[in-house]
Design a protein around this motif. Structure first.
Motif, mmCIF file in Angstrom:
data_model
loop_
_atom_site.group_PDB
_atom_site.id
_atom_site.type_symbol
_atom_site.label_atom_id
_atom_site.label_comp_id
_atom_site.label_asym_id
_atom_site.label_seq_id
_atom_site.Cartn_x
_atom_site.Cartn_y
_atom_site.Cartn_z
ATOM 1 N N SER A 275 0.810 -1.231 0.000
ATOM 2 C CA SER A 275 0.000 0.000 0.000
ATOM 3 C C SER A 275 0.834 1.269 0.000
ATOM 4 C CB SER A 275 -0.918 0.032 1.233
ATOM 5 O OG SER A 275 -1.793 -1.055 1.241
ATOM 6 N N GLU A 277 -0.244 5.718 -1.246
ATOM 7 C CA GLU A 277 -1.146 6.556 -2.040
ATOM 8 C C GLU A 277 -0.646 7.984 -2.139
ATOM 9 O OE1 GLU A 277 -2.754 4.581 0.469
ATOM 10 O OE2 GLU A 277 -2.098 5.943 2.054
ATOM 11 N N ASN A 283 3.575 11.039 1.886
ATOM 12 C CA ASN A 283 3.136 9.675 2.141
ATOM 13 C C ASN A 283 3.426 9.280 3.588
ATOM 14 O OD1 ASN A 283 2.486 6.763 0.927
ATOM 15 N ND2 ASN A 283 4.250 6.588 2.279
ATOM 16 N N CYS A 315 -4.171 1.556 -3.167
ATOM 17 C CA CYS A 315 -4.155 2.989 -2.876
ATOM 18 C C CYS A 315 -5.458 3.398 -2.202
ATOM 19 C CB CYS A 315 -3.972 3.790 -4.163
ATOM 20 S SG CYS A 315 -2.504 3.345 -5.120
ATOM 21 N N TYR A 317 -7.222 6.146 -1.602
ATOM 22 C CA TYR A 317 -7.200 7.518 -2.107
ATOM 23 C C TYR A 317 -7.977 8.429 -1.168
ATOM 24 C CZ TYR A 317 -6.733 11.115 -5.685
ATOM 25 O OH TYR A 317 -6.386 12.260 -6.377
ATOM 26 N N CYS A 321 -3.765 12.885 -0.081
ATOM 27 C CA CYS A 321 -2.855 12.273 -1.059
ATOM 28 C C CYS A 321 -2.942 12.925 -2.432
ATOM 29 C CB CYS A 321 -3.108 10.778 -1.178
ATOM 30 S SG CYS A 321 -4.517 10.318 -2.221
ATOM 31 N N PHE A 325 -0.114 12.356 -5.613
ATOM 32 C CA PHE A 325 -0.436 11.043 -6.173
ATOM 33 C C PHE A 325 0.207 10.846 -7.539
ATOM 34 C CE2 PHE A 325 -3.190 7.833 -8.205
ATOM 35 C CZ PHE A 325 -3.067 6.830 -7.264
ATOM 36 N N LEU A 347 -7.178 1.137 -6.981
ATOM 37 C CA LEU A 347 -7.629 2.401 -6.385
ATOM 38 C C LEU A 347 -8.960 2.246 -5.653
ATOM 39 C CD1 LEU A 347 -6.664 4.880 -9.208
ATOM 40 C CD2 LEU A 347 -6.270 5.342 -6.800
#
Length: 436
Positions: A275, A277, A283, A315, A317, A321, A325, A347
């Motif tokens: 993982s 994102e 991050n 990710c 989202y 992020c 991204f 995603l």
């Protein structure tokens, strides 16, 4: 589409509310004894008295059997309302009930399930297990029952002073989601190991999650069993979710175990889900406890030493992020170019906590930029790009909503996190200083 039509017709020949996933799929959280079949219904607690003589009650609870009976009789279980709303929205729409019943871990069992009463015990073919909540990260969108680090923080400092008292443990207690401490006896883990030898034989997919599964001894016991058993299930797809941020000792131990399983051809397919994102220090702020560069190096190490493993980057989202991204995508693109294949981007957008939902952000140009970048790159598939477009359309459809209360809670959350962790949001995210 043809397969989905065929599946719908088959299901409807028995019942218009039948979903094979209620039998064939399960997620089990052994750290607090909760389960559900399909990710849409809420988790429910596994009664300990049901486990005493029947370890398969980790999946075959009386509650779930009642839902199966409803499905076989044409009654729509209330917990499956996501699919019912979708199916009622427009004629001919396929819901996850149709998709999950059509998958190759479900469809072959249609005839057997269609003749059942609903009272029977059934060994699922797609199993996801969380052995414990032991984790070395405190991702900003995560929770106390999935991360021991989060649990430790909330026990020390209490809930966050947002309008809904984020991470208040009282609702967690009421829902039965307080994890059993890792140093205490766990009857759910005991039941799993009683069931495992017979469960393993006919599994299509087995996926270990957490917490961080590389921190759970049970993970390595599963790997050891698969490598050494005299009757291997060579049709098995074996998956593991790992943050790839544990000490090198555990990463190397996992690689060694996986290498043996692959070399001995003990599984049909080996999958690894990790993982990220966002990029760099952004991050590391969101996924507190992570070192982005170390994660990238471990990702490449897996690609180098376990080239047979199918790797995916999950990710989550979220609101914070969006500004970096695209930089993450560029790093993933470089890895794809270097190895001529994955990792695949998966995603999923964060809706909870509500103040981490990307729809509350004003800067939608970041989201559109990521979508356009994927669309113009030959290294991202249509599947990956479509997921990014869907997130952009989601933001676009909600950009004019009143998000003032959610933004205020985000501000409160960030200030309190900085206070507890000695971090400085404004220096990491200068582009979002107005939210602070």
């Amino acid at each position: 589409m043809k397969d989905l039509h065929n599946t719908k017709n088959k299901l409807d020949s028995v019942s218009p509310s039948l979903c094979l996933a209620k039998w064939t799929q399960v997620t089990i959280h052994l750290q607090n004894g909760q389960t559900h079949s399909c990710h849409h219904p809420s988790l429910h607690t596994i009664p300990l008295h049901e486990l005493r003589d029947n370890p398969t009650a980790l999946h075959n609870t009386m509650f779930k059997k009642e839902r199966r009976k409803e499905m076989l009789k044409g009654v729509r279980p209330k917990e499956c309302d996501y699919c019912w709303r979708l199916e009622d929205s427009k004629e001919g729409v396929f819901s996850d009930r149709h998709y999950k019943s059509s998958f190759d871990w479900s469809d072959p069992h249609f005839n057997k399930i269609s003749k059942m009463s609903g009272d029977e015990n059934f060994d699922p073919t797609y199993v996801e297990v969380s052995f414990s909540n032991a984790c070395n990260f405190k991702c900003m969108y995560c929770n106390t029952h999935s991360s021991s680090k989060w649990m430790d923080e909330i026990k020390q400092y209490g809930p966050y002073p947002t309008s809904q008292r984020h991470h208040n443990l009282e609702p967690t207690k009421m829902l039965g989601r307080i994890p059993i401490p890792n140093n205490q006896y766990n009857p759910y883990q005991e039941a799993f190991w009683k069931w495992w030898p017979s469960l393993y034989k006919n599994l299509h997919t087995f996926r270990m999650t957490g917490g961080e599964p590389l921190m759970a001894k049970d993970t390595f016991e599963v790997l050891d069993y698969i490598e050494k058993t005299k009757t291997p299930n060579t049709n098995l797809t074996l998956g593991i979710n790992t943050n790839l941020g544990t000490p090198d000792k555990l990463i190397n131990k996992f690689i060694k175990s996986a290498r043996k399983i692959i070399d001995k051809k003990r599984v049909h397919k080996f999958e690894l889900y990790t993982s990220a994102e966002a990029h760099g220090e952004r991050n590391d702020y969101i996924r507190y406890g992570m070192n982005y560069n170390n994660w990238l190096n471990n990702l490449k190490k897996i690609m180098n030493e376990l080239p047979e493993v199918e790797v995916a980057v999950m990710c989550a989202y979220n609101a914070l992020c969006i500004s970096s991204f695209t930089d993450l995508l560029k790093d993933i693109e470089l890895i794809k170019q270097q190895y001529g294949k994955g990792p695949t981007i998966h995603l999923h957008y964060v809706r909870n906590p509500y103040f981490m939902d990307c729809k509350i952000m004003k800067e939608g140009h970041y989201i559109e930029e990521s979508w356009q970048y994927m669309k113009n790159s030959k290294w991202f598939t249509e599947f990956e790009t479509h997921k990014m477009e869907r997130i952009y359309r989601y933001w676009q459809n909600h950009k004019d909503d009143d998000h003032s209360k959610k933004r205020l809670d985000l501000t409160i959350y960030l200030r309190e996190a900085d206070k507890r962790r000695q971090t400085t949001f404004k220096s990491v995210f200068p582009e979002f200083k107005d939210y602070y």
